[in-house]
Scaffold this motif. Structure first.
Motif, PDB file in Angstrom:
ATOM      1  N   ARG A   1     -71.053  68.629 -49.244  1.00 51.30           N
ATOM      2  CA  ARG A   1     -69.604  69.130 -49.598  1.00 51.30           C
ATOM      3  C   ARG A   1     -69.355  66.988 -48.897  1.00 51.30           C
ATOM      4  O   ARG A   1     -69.255  66.788 -49.520  1.00 51.30           O
ATOM      5  N   GLN A   2     -69.608  66.865 -47.657  1.00 51.60           N
ATOM      6  CA  GLN A   2     -69.383  66.228 -46.640  1.00 51.60           C
ATOM      7  C   GLN A   2     -70.191  64.932 -47.056  1.00 51.60           C
ATOM      8  O   GLN A   2     -68.901  63.692 -47.248  1.00 51.60           O
ATOM      9  N   ILE A   3     -71.308  64.650 -47.750  1.00 52.85           N
ATOM     10  CA  ILE A   3     -72.177  63.686 -47.943  1.00 52.85           C
ATOM     11  C   ILE A   3     -72.100  63.658 -49.377  1.00 52.85           C
ATOM     12  O   ILE A   3     -71.181  62.882 -49.845  1.00 52.85           O
ATOM     13  N   THR A   4     -71.174  64.534 -50.022  1.00 61.00           N
ATOM     14  CA  THR A   4     -70.594  64.332 -51.375  1.00 61.00           C
ATOM     15  C   THR A   4     -70.025  63.422 -51.272  1.00 61.00           C
ATOM     16  O   THR A   4     -69.166  62.131 -52.201  1.00 61.00           O
ATOM     17  N   GLU A   5     -68.427  64.108 -50.741  1.00 56.86           N
ATOM     18  CA  GLU A   5     -67.091  62.894 -50.128  1.00 56.86           C
ATOM     19  C   GLU A   5     -67.716  61.396 -49.654  1.00 56.86           C
ATOM     20  O   GLU A   5     -66.929  60.969 -50.057  1.00 56.86           O
ATOM     21  N   LEU A   6     -68.495  61.500 -49.207  1.00 54.79           N
ATOM     22  CA  LEU A   6     -68.768  60.142 -48.117  1.00 54.79           C
ATOM     23  C   LEU A   6     -68.941  59.343 -49.285  1.00 54.79           C
ATOM     24  O   LEU A   6     -69.382  58.183 -49.551  1.00 54.79           O
ATOM     25  N   LYS A   7     -70.673  59.630 -50.028  1.00 53.73           N
ATOM     26  CA  LYS A   7     -70.478  58.900 -51.020  1.00 53.73           C
ATOM     27  C   LYS A   7     -69.555  58.837 -51.866  1.00 53.73           C
ATOM     28  O   LYS A   7     -69.718  57.728 -52.735  1.00 53.73           O
ATOM     29  N   LEU A   8     -68.741  59.238 -52.707  1.00 51.23           N
ATOM     30  CA  LEU A   8     -67.447  59.186 -53.400  1.00 51.23           C
ATOM     31  C   LEU A   8     -66.748  58.415 -52.623  1.00 51.23           C
ATOM     32  O   LEU A   8     -66.487  57.506 -53.156  1.00 51.23           O
ATOM     33  N   LEU A   9     -65.901  57.968 -51.406  1.00 52.77           N
ATOM     34  CA  LEU A   9     -65.669  57.558 -50.293  1.00 52.77           C
ATOM     35  C   LEU A   9     -66.183  56.159 -50.720  1.00 52.77           C
ATOM     36  O   LEU A   9     -65.776  54.973 -50.902  1.00 52.77           O
ATOM     37  N   MET A  10     -67.768  55.425 -50.356  1.00 47.98           N
ATOM     38  CA  MET A  10     -68.318  54.340 -50.565  1.00 47.98           C
ATOM     39  C   MET A  10     -67.852  53.749 -52.266  1.00 47.98           C
ATOM     40  O   MET A  10     -68.544  52.387 -51.830  1.00 47.98           O
ATOM     41  N   ALA A  11     -67.969  54.825 -53.067  1.00 51.90           N
ATOM     42  CA  ALA A  11     -67.717  54.663 -54.609  1.00 51.90           C
ATOM     43  C   ALA A  11     -66.630  53.337 -54.849  1.00 51.90           C
ATOM     44  O   ALA A  11     -65.730  53.270 -55.664  1.00 51.90           O
ATOM     45  N   SER A  12     -65.075  53.701 -53.787  1.00 53.81           N
ATOM     46  CA  SER A  12     -64.179  53.836 -54.150  1.00 53.81           C
ATOM     47  C   SER A  12     -63.683  52.771 -54.313  1.00 53.81           C
ATOM     48  O   SER A  12     -64.283  52.432 -52.994  1.00 53.81           O
ATOM     49  N   PRO A  13     -62.788  52.092 -54.984  1.00 53.27           N
ATOM     50  CA  PRO A  13     -61.608  50.898 -54.329  1.00 53.27           C
ATOM     51  C   PRO A  13     -61.677  50.692 -53.194  1.00 53.27           C
ATOM     52  O   PRO A  13     -60.989  49.015 -53.087  1.00 53.27           O
ATOM     53  N   TYR A  14     -61.373  51.624 -52.369  1.00 52.33           N
ATOM     54  CA  TYR A  14     -60.051  51.653 -51.582  1.00 52.33           C
ATOM     55  C   TYR A  14     -61.168  50.720 -50.007  1.00 52.33           C
ATOM     56  O   TYR A  14     -62.341  50.769 -49.928  1.00 52.33           O
ATOM     57  N   GLU A  15     -59.926  50.591 -49.687  1.00 52.98           N
ATOM     58  CA  GLU A  15     -60.327  49.664 -48.401  1.00 52.98           C
ATOM     59  C   GLU A  15     -61.033  50.715 -47.058  1.00 52.98           C
ATOM     60  O   GLU A  15     -59.525  51.431 -46.837  1.00 52.98           O
ATOM     61  N   LEU A  16     -61.981  50.613 -46.798  1.00 54.11           N
ATOM     62  CA  LEU A  16     -62.271  51.788 -45.625  1.00 54.11           C
ATOM     63  C   LEU A  16     -62.289  51.219 -44.239  1.00 54.11           C
ATOM     64  O   LEU A  16     -63.121  49.579 -43.900  1.00 54.11           O
ATOM     65  N   GLU A  17     -63.132  51.762 -42.748  1.00 53.47           N
ATOM     66  CA  GLU A  17     -63.112  51.987 -42.135  1.00 53.47           C
ATOM     67  C   GLU A  17     -63.711  52.209 -40.958  1.00 53.47           C
ATOM     68  O   GLU A  17     -62.917  53.619 -41.052  1.00 53.47           O
ATOM     69  N   VAL A  18     -64.305  52.070 -40.084  1.00 48.21           N
ATOM     70  CA  VAL A  18     -64.685  53.120 -39.288  1.00 48.21           C
ATOM     71  C   VAL A  18     -64.268  52.995 -38.274  1.00 48.21           C
ATOM     72  O   VAL A  18     -63.760  51.811 -36.910  1.00 48.21           O
TER      73      VAL A  18
END
Length: 171
Positions: free
Chosen positions: A97-114
């Motif tokens: 589930r966490q890998i799936t959510e990470l993939k979803l995040l990477m495909a999203s239009p949201y601005e991401l920051e680690v």
């Protein structure tokens, strides 16, 4: 779901790479027919004479592999792989589930920051609309904006996602 157990059950493991070796290590794992995931994001790099968009690892020095326990040696013998991450004396694993959510995040239009900073827990929330609908996390105040924190505890990092307040619901 991760219901299988036993010596042939595959699980997701975070592995640590040698510095700046993520892409080559990922390709070497794929060549060995090992399922691997390297989250990449586009970034504008500037040199003295030009600018160029490049794909950079989203979480530096990490790759995620989906393997059975007996395949760990194959991963470790891959050029560019440094070691598995350990938690309580065992290799750390991540739910599918966490890998799936990470993939979803990477495909999203949201601005991401680690960030590796230890963020203090806040209100528990769920995103109720948009491409991240159903994802849960914690809210913090940052730069006078509300942001969603998705904590990936098994690798010691947090992901900050800019999300509109109307998309967030407390639970």
């Amino acid at each position: 779901m991760d219901f299988k157990t036993g010596p042939t059950a595959k699980k997701w493991y975070p592995v640590y790479t040698q510095p700046r070796a993520e892409k080559k290590a990922h390709q070497a794992l794929i060549t060995k027919n090992i399922e691997a995931y390297l989250p990449l994001h586009r970034q504008l790099k500037q040199w003295s004479d030009r600018k160029k968009w490049v794909e950079e690892p989203f979480i530096k020095s990490y790759i995620f592999v989906n393997i059975a326990p007996h395949e760990q040696a194959d991963v470790l013998m891959t050029k560019g792989i440094a070691r598995f991450l350990y938690f309580s004396g065992k290799p750390a694993t991540m739910p599918t589930r966490q890998i799936t959510e990470l993939k979803l995040l990477m495909a999203s239009p949201y601005e991401l920051e680690v960030t590796e900073e230890n963020l203090q827990p806040g209100e528990k929330i769920v995103i109720k609309a948009g491409p991240l609908k159903g994802m849960t996390g914690e809210v913090i105040s940052h730069k006078s904006q509300k942001q969603l924190i998705l904590r990936l505890e098994s690798i010691g990092h947090s992901i900050i996602v800019n999300a509109m307040a109307s998309y967030i619901e407390r639970f």
